[in-house]
Write a protein that holds these residues in place. Structure first.
Motif, PDB file in Angstrom:
ATOM      1  N   ILE A 105       0.845  -1.186   0.000  1.00  0.00           N
ATOM      2  CA  ILE A 105       0.000   0.000   0.000  1.00  0.00           C
ATOM      3  C   ILE A 105       0.881   1.237   0.000  1.00  0.00           C
ATOM      4  N   VAL A 106       0.648   2.102  -0.974  1.00  0.00           N
ATOM      5  CA  VAL A 106       1.398   3.353  -1.070  1.00  0.00           C
ATOM      6  C   VAL A 106       0.683   4.452  -0.308  1.00  0.00           C
ATOM      7  N   ASP A 107      -0.619   4.467  -0.420  1.00  0.00           N
ATOM      8  CA  ASP A 107      -1.398   5.502   0.248  1.00  0.00           C
ATOM      9  C   ASP A 107      -2.797   4.960   0.482  1.00  0.00           C
ATOM     10  N   ALA A 108      -3.426   5.396   1.557  1.00  0.00           N
ATOM     11  CA  ALA A 108      -4.785   4.936   1.873  1.00  0.00           C
ATOM     12  C   ALA A 108      -5.535   6.032   2.605  1.00  0.00           C
ATOM     13  N   ASN A 109      -6.831   6.105   2.386  1.00  0.00           N
ATOM     14  CA  ASN A 109      -7.606   7.136   3.085  1.00  0.00           C
ATOM     15  C   ASN A 109      -8.077   6.635   4.443  1.00  0.00           C
ATOM     16  N   LEU A 110      -8.636   7.567   5.225  1.00  0.00           N
ATOM     17  CA  LEU A 110      -9.058   7.257   6.593  1.00  0.00           C
ATOM     18  C   LEU A 110     -10.210   6.243   6.604  1.00  0.00           C
ATOM     19  N   THR A 111     -11.081   6.322   5.589  1.00  0.00           N
ATOM     20  CA  THR A 111     -12.223   5.397   5.530  1.00  0.00           C
ATOM     21  C   THR A 111     -11.745   3.950   5.448  1.00  0.00           C
ATOM     22  N   LEU A 112     -10.724   3.709   4.623  1.00  0.00           N
ATOM     23  CA  LEU A 112     -10.187   2.357   4.503  1.00  0.00           C
ATOM     24  C   LEU A 112      -9.545   1.917   5.803  1.00  0.00           C
ATOM     25  N   ALA A 113      -8.814   2.844   6.446  1.00  0.00           N
ATOM     26  CA  ALA A 113      -8.177   2.507   7.726  1.00  0.00           C
ATOM     27  C   ALA A 113      -9.230   2.129   8.758  1.00  0.00           C
ATOM     28  N   THR A 114     -10.313   2.909   8.794  1.00  0.00           N
ATOM     29  CA  THR A 114     -11.414   2.606   9.725  1.00  0.00           C
ATOM     30  C   THR A 114     -12.061   1.274   9.364  1.00  0.00           C
ATOM     31  N   MET A 115     -12.244   1.053   8.065  1.00  0.00           N
ATOM     32  CA  MET A 115     -12.860  -0.177   7.583  1.00  0.00           C
ATOM     33  C   MET A 115     -12.053  -1.396   8.010  1.00  0.00           C
TER      34      MET A 115
END
Length: 601
Positions: free
Chosen positions: A92-102
């Protein structure tokens, strides 16, 4: 506008040139005149203002970029779907907060994590093939699989990605959108489960279920329909309902279906006859229901059929039992009614026998006298014998009484004939179809049958409409209804006598034609029906009589026969202390399929 811009550019170039000259000391300020110095100062001042404006514009642009980046970051992190990019190694190069929460993990930890570790073991092969297709085909790819959170719980995810070239032109990054579809998957599974349960329910309901489209094509045909009609589901689904080739009254069922479609209301067909596979007659109770979608539009028609053949057979048996019970109950009275005329027929016959013996002896002597008279040898002894025999025979008495005895015997025989005829008609075996019946004659016969029930306590008055000679009904059932009402009236009048009334009561029976209905009224001058039990008198086994005197089946049978079997109505008008009137209304028009013959019974 273009000229002003050109002028501004020219001035700007001049100011810059002036400043450059000053910096390079090519202009000696000491040699300039005052006016030239003021002009130069003004030019420098304007140039400074322009520089300040350019700096302000630059700072404003930087702030805008910063705000845009912040806004993008906020939108990126608050997107309703997970978003990330990963390289060809699957990191993973970059991820948004929604994915982290998911995934249940902190956003800053996600970077450089292998995406595959968040895929369940059962879906690893699916994910591997998915990634392979992405890099091989270099096209957008989608798939559904199960992902795993950091805490071990799982959820359904929809993956959609696209390939993008790296800044170096060689590396490739995969942009991935991850949507949590657990709710929709659960709903899908629930819907699938519900459909399976519904199909199981349809197949286990011991009734025939047929679903039609609004064009009357068969869209559902359950196992009971297959078994009952011996038509496989695969052979009828999608075909017009009329092609079922079932032996029944298609006009009736299609008209009821059309009525359901037009009114969007349920319709019912009771006691609907059809031919079974073994060619025997069967009966259905049919409910035809509209299927309404969420917009209120008719989307189909559901037909539910219950085979009530066994119930109808039991009803016929019950009716026969009731009839036999009634005849058994009336047997003593009928026997008494027949015995009375039979007794005086026997007495008169014995009288005629004795009289004939005396007359025969006298006729023999008269014959001898006639023969003697031919030869002229009549003796006094013969005349004396004739005088003795004539005196003993009492010829004058015999001449007067013999005609009376004959007339009385004929009347008695006529009475017996009427009772036997009434019994024959009352016991008339019902077919499964209606007949045209002279209900006035049927009522007369039933009155005769029940005579012993009422003759000691009441008089019967009749008022018949002579036009009611062809009423479609079931003769035996109709006779039973009238008998039950007459017996009920007699018992009501008997109850009034028990309360101190010594005078005979009156049972009034009338018929009349009221448009398309035949109306029969049976009234009594009995005790009336108390208000608190009026709603229960047609309930099975309800009775106000003492134990052993009533089964509570008489009036319920009347109601079920009139309403359920004849499609008629029955109401009552009652007043305490004055009596009760039962009002029966039978339709004069009946479906041709219900009537066996036009012959009047």
């Amino acid at each position: 506008m273009k000229k002003e811009n050109q002028k501004h550019k020219t001035k700007s170039h001049l100011y810059k040139k002036t400043v450059k000259k000053i910096k390079s000391e090519t202009i000696d300020i000491n040699k300039l005149s005052e006016a030239e110095v003021r002009k130069l100062a003004l030019e420098l001042q304007v140039y400074q203002i322009e520089l300040d404006m350019q700096n302000d514009e630059l700072r404003s642009t930087q702030k805008y970029i910063e705000k845009s980046q912040q806004k993008y970051k906020k939108l990126y992190d608050s997107a309703p779907v997970g978003y990330c990019t990963f390289d060809h190694n699957g990191l993973i190069v970059d991820a948004n907060l929604t994915l982290a929460t998911m995934l249940g993990i902190e956003q800053n930890i996600l970077k450089n994590q292998a995406l595959s570790q968040f895929i369940t073991k059962k879906c690893q092969d699916i994910f591997y093939l998915y990634c392979k297709n992405i890099y091989k085909n270099k096209t957008n790819q989608i798939c559904d699989l199960k992902m795993r959170r950091k805490n071990g719980t799982t959820f359904y995810a929809h993956l959609e990605c696209a390939i993008s070239q790296g800044s170096d032109g060689n590396s490739r990054k995969c942009k991935l959108i991850i949507t949590d579809i657990t709710k929709s998957k659960n709903l899908e599974e629930m819907l699938l489960y519900s459909n399976e349960k519904l199909e199981l329910l349809f197949s286990s309901i011991p009734s025939i279920i047929i679903e039609l489209t609004i064009d009357y094509n068969v869209s559902r045909w359950n196992s009971f329909a297959e078994k009952n009609f011996e038509i496989a589901q695969s052979d009828i689904i999608g075909k017009p309902f009329r092609e079922c080739n079932i032996e029944w009254d298609w006009d009736t069922i299609l008209n009821a279906t059309l009525l359901c479609k037009e009114t969007k209301n349920a319709t019912w067909i009771d006691d609907f006859k059809y031919k079974k596979i073994d060619r025997k007659k069967g009966y259905f109770s049919i409910a035809i229901n509209p299927i309404i979608d969420s917009t209120g539009k008719l989307s189909g028609i559901l037909i539910l059929m219950s085979d009530i053949t066994e119930r109808k057979d039991m009803e016929h048996q019950l009716l026969r039992s009731q009839k036999l019970e009634s005849i058994g109950h009336l047997a003593a009275g009928i026997a008494h009614e027949i015995n009375t005329p039979t007794q005086y027929i026997v007495d008169n016959t014995n009288f005629l026998k004795d009289a004939f013996s005396d007359i025969n002896k006298l006729l023999e002597k008269y014959s001898q006298l006639y023969e003697k008279s031919k030869s002229g040898s009549i003796t006094p002894e013969l005349i004396a014998e004739i005088d003795v025999l004539a005196g003993n025979a009492d010829i004058d008495y015999l001449v007067e009484e013999i005609p009376n005895a004959i007339n009385q015997s004929l009347e008695g025989l006529d009475r017996v004939k009427k009772i036997v005829y009434a019994m024959k008609n009352f016991s008339h075996p019902d077919n499964e179809d209606k007949k045209f019946v002279d209900i006035n004659e049927s009522i007369k016969n039933t009155i005769d049958i029940a005579r012993n029930e009422w003759k000691y306590i009441a008089r019967v008055k009749t008022d018949f409409d002579s036009s009611l000679t062809s009423v479609p009904c079931f003769p035996g059932d109709f006779n039973q209804v009238i008998l039950n009402l007459i017996v009920n009236a007699a018992h009501a009048i008997g109850g009034a006598s028990d309360n101190g009334s010594e005078a005979k009561g009156t049972i009034s029976i009338s018929t009349r034609c009221d448009g398309e209905w035949a109306e029969i009224r049976v009234s009594d001058t009995g005790t009336g029906i108390p208000e608190h039990i009026r709603s229960m008198i047609f309930d099975p086994f309800f009775t106000t009589k003492e134990v052993g005197k009533g089964t509570g089946q008489g009036l319920p049978l009347v109601h079920s026969t009139v309403v359920g079997k004849h499609n008629g109505t029955i109401t009552l008008d009652t007043e305490l202390g004055k009596g009760t009137t039962f009002i029966i209304r039978l339709p004069l028009c009946s479906s041709s399929s219900e009537i066996l013959t036009s012959e009047t019974v």
